[in-house]
Motif scaffolding. Structure first.
Motif, PDB file in Angstrom:
ATOM      1  N   UNK A   1     -11.626 -70.583 -78.337  1.00  0.00           N
ATOM      2  CA  UNK A   1     -10.994 -71.772 -78.884  1.00  0.00           C
ATOM      3  C   UNK A   1     -10.005 -71.414 -79.973  1.00  0.00           C
ATOM      4  N   UNK A   2      -9.045 -72.298 -80.229  1.00  0.00           N
ATOM      5  CA  UNK A   2      -8.033 -72.063 -81.253  1.00  0.00           C
ATOM      6  C   UNK A   2      -8.693 -71.938 -82.630  1.00  0.00           C
ATOM      7  N   UNK A   3      -8.262 -70.935 -83.402  1.00  0.00           N
ATOM      8  CA  UNK A   3      -8.776 -70.736 -84.738  1.00  0.00           C
ATOM      9  C   UNK A   3     -10.131 -70.051 -84.797  1.00  0.00           C
ATOM     10  N   UNK A   4     -10.605 -69.552 -83.671  1.00  0.00           N
ATOM     11  CA  UNK A   4     -11.925 -68.924 -83.610  1.00  0.00           C
ATOM     12  C   UNK A   4     -11.977 -67.667 -84.480  1.00  0.00           C
ATOM     13  N   UNK A   5     -13.125 -67.451 -85.128  1.00  0.00           N
ATOM     14  CA  UNK A   5     -13.356 -66.262 -85.933  1.00  0.00           C
ATOM     15  C   UNK A   5     -14.109 -65.225 -85.100  1.00  0.00           C
ATOM     16  N   UNK A   6     -13.702 -63.952 -85.224  1.00  0.00           N
ATOM     17  CA  UNK A   6     -14.345 -62.874 -84.468  1.00  0.00           C
ATOM     18  C   UNK A   6     -14.645 -61.710 -85.402  1.00  0.00           C
ATOM     19  N   UNK A   7     -15.529 -60.827 -84.949  1.00  0.00           N
ATOM     20  CA  UNK A   7     -15.848 -59.604 -85.673  1.00  0.00           C
ATOM     21  C   UNK A   7     -15.381 -58.411 -84.838  1.00  0.00           C
ATOM     22  N   UNK A   8     -15.295 -57.217 -85.440  1.00  0.00           N
ATOM     23  CA  UNK A   8     -14.911 -56.030 -84.669  1.00  0.00           C
ATOM     24  C   UNK A   8     -15.848 -55.747 -83.495  1.00  0.00           C
ATOM     25  N   UNK A   9     -17.072 -56.273 -83.531  1.00  0.00           N
ATOM     26  CA  UNK A   9     -18.029 -56.016 -82.459  1.00  0.00           C
ATOM     27  C   UNK A   9     -17.813 -56.921 -81.251  1.00  0.00           C
ATOM     28  N   UNK A  10     -17.046 -57.992 -81.405  1.00  0.00           N
ATOM     29  CA  UNK A  10     -16.853 -58.933 -80.303  1.00  0.00           C
ATOM     30  C   UNK A  10     -15.950 -58.342 -79.228  1.00  0.00           C
ATOM     31  N   UNK A  11     -16.284 -58.667 -77.977  1.00  0.00           N
ATOM     32  CA  UNK A  11     -15.526 -58.164 -76.824  1.00  0.00           C
ATOM     33  C   UNK A  11     -14.483 -59.200 -76.422  1.00  0.00           C
ATOM     34  N   UNK A  12     -13.208 -58.787 -76.468  1.00  0.00           N
ATOM     35  CA  UNK A  12     -12.095 -59.686 -76.160  1.00  0.00           C
ATOM     36  C   UNK A  12     -11.515 -59.309 -74.805  1.00  0.00           C
TER      37      UNK A  12
END
Length: 281
Positions: free
Chosen positions: A64-75
């Protein structure tokens, strides 16, 4: 019709033990569009467009727009985004004097108005054909003053723009600069090298400040008795002209001949060519 398979970016996953041992309350987060730009996938603007299209997934879920992620998240990014990105062009223009790099100002035309079929260099080895769609979102990655000439890069690709003018850009820009010396005995335009103080040349290389901030070290050497060669890794407004003013030099001609590994070469003034697939800044 089945959706195209997504393009997966490999991102290091933080071990659980490492996450637990962190003194902070949790892993640092950043906005998804910023993270995608940091990973070199696209620009922030492109990321927002892809997210809006539903082309981006985080850990398998549509982002979703504006979503927060961490370095561990898979994009992951859909093939549709990759295909659209491959259609983007980067253009190399030999900007002549009298054109501004960006928006029209003071009645002067922007350099992008030169990007038309009749100005396409006949020596361009690219097989890409010019279409008006290539002008959509085409913007300069770096500027050249109205009185300066030489290599100007215009691109639709946010990755190229970030590489050349991003905050963390380390790309070299090379210029040939014709100068006159405004010394104690008046203006000298012939054999300037012979009269220009060596300590002032050292200041050009390192020791000057602009807008209250110290400049990065630069390579500055004499190309010939009236012309200096500058290699910079930053691009403040009218930087070379302002640097020269501080040491008593007046710039009477400035030409950019290289950005990174891409050179102006034989490209005639007022003409342009495509960045070739094998070329890298």
């Amino acid at each position: 019709m089945p959706n195209p398979s997504p393009k997966t970016l490999s991102v290091r996953r933080v071990p659980r033990e490492e996450a637990l041992s962190s003194p902070s309350a949790g892993p640092a987060t950043s906005r998804l569009n910023k993270r995608m730009a940091e990973l070199g996938l696209c620009s922030r603007r492109e990321a927002d467009a892809w997210i809006e299209q539903g082309w981006v997934r985080v850990n398998g879920q549509v982002a979703g727009m504006g979503m927060q992620v961490t370095p561990a998240d898979r994009i992951t990014v859909d093939k549709a985004a990759e295909q659209k990105q491959q259609q983007q062009v980067t253009i190399l223009l030999h900007k002549p004097m009298g054109y501004v790099s960006g928006q029209a100002e003071d009645g002067h035309q922007p350099a992008v108005t030169l990007i038309q079929a009749r100005n396409h260099w006949k020596g361009d080895p690219s097989r890409t054909r010019f279409t008006p769609q290539q002008l959509r979102g085409l913007a300069p990655a770096g500027r050249l003053d109205i009185d300066s000439v030489g290599l100007l890069v215009l691109t639709q690709d946010g990755r190229v723009a970030r590489q050349l003018i991003g905050e963390d850009s380390d790309i070299e820009k090379e210029y040939l600069v014709r100068v006159v010396w405004q010394g104690p005995q008046g203006e000298i335009s012939q054999d300037v090298q012979a009269v220009f103080p060596r300590e002032q040349l050292a200041r050009l290389r390192h020791g000057l400040s602009l807008d209250g901030k110290a400049l990065k070290p630069a390579q500055v050497d004499w190309q010939n008795p009236e012309q200096l060669r500058f290699v910079l890794k930053e691009g403040k407004k009218r930087q070379i002209r302002r640097m020269c003013e501080q040491v008593g030099l007046k710039v009477v001609g400035l030409k950019r001949i290289r950005m990174g590994r891409v050179t102006l070469g034989q490209l005639p003034a007022g003409q342009w060519r495509y960045l070739a697939p094998h070329e890298r800044f």
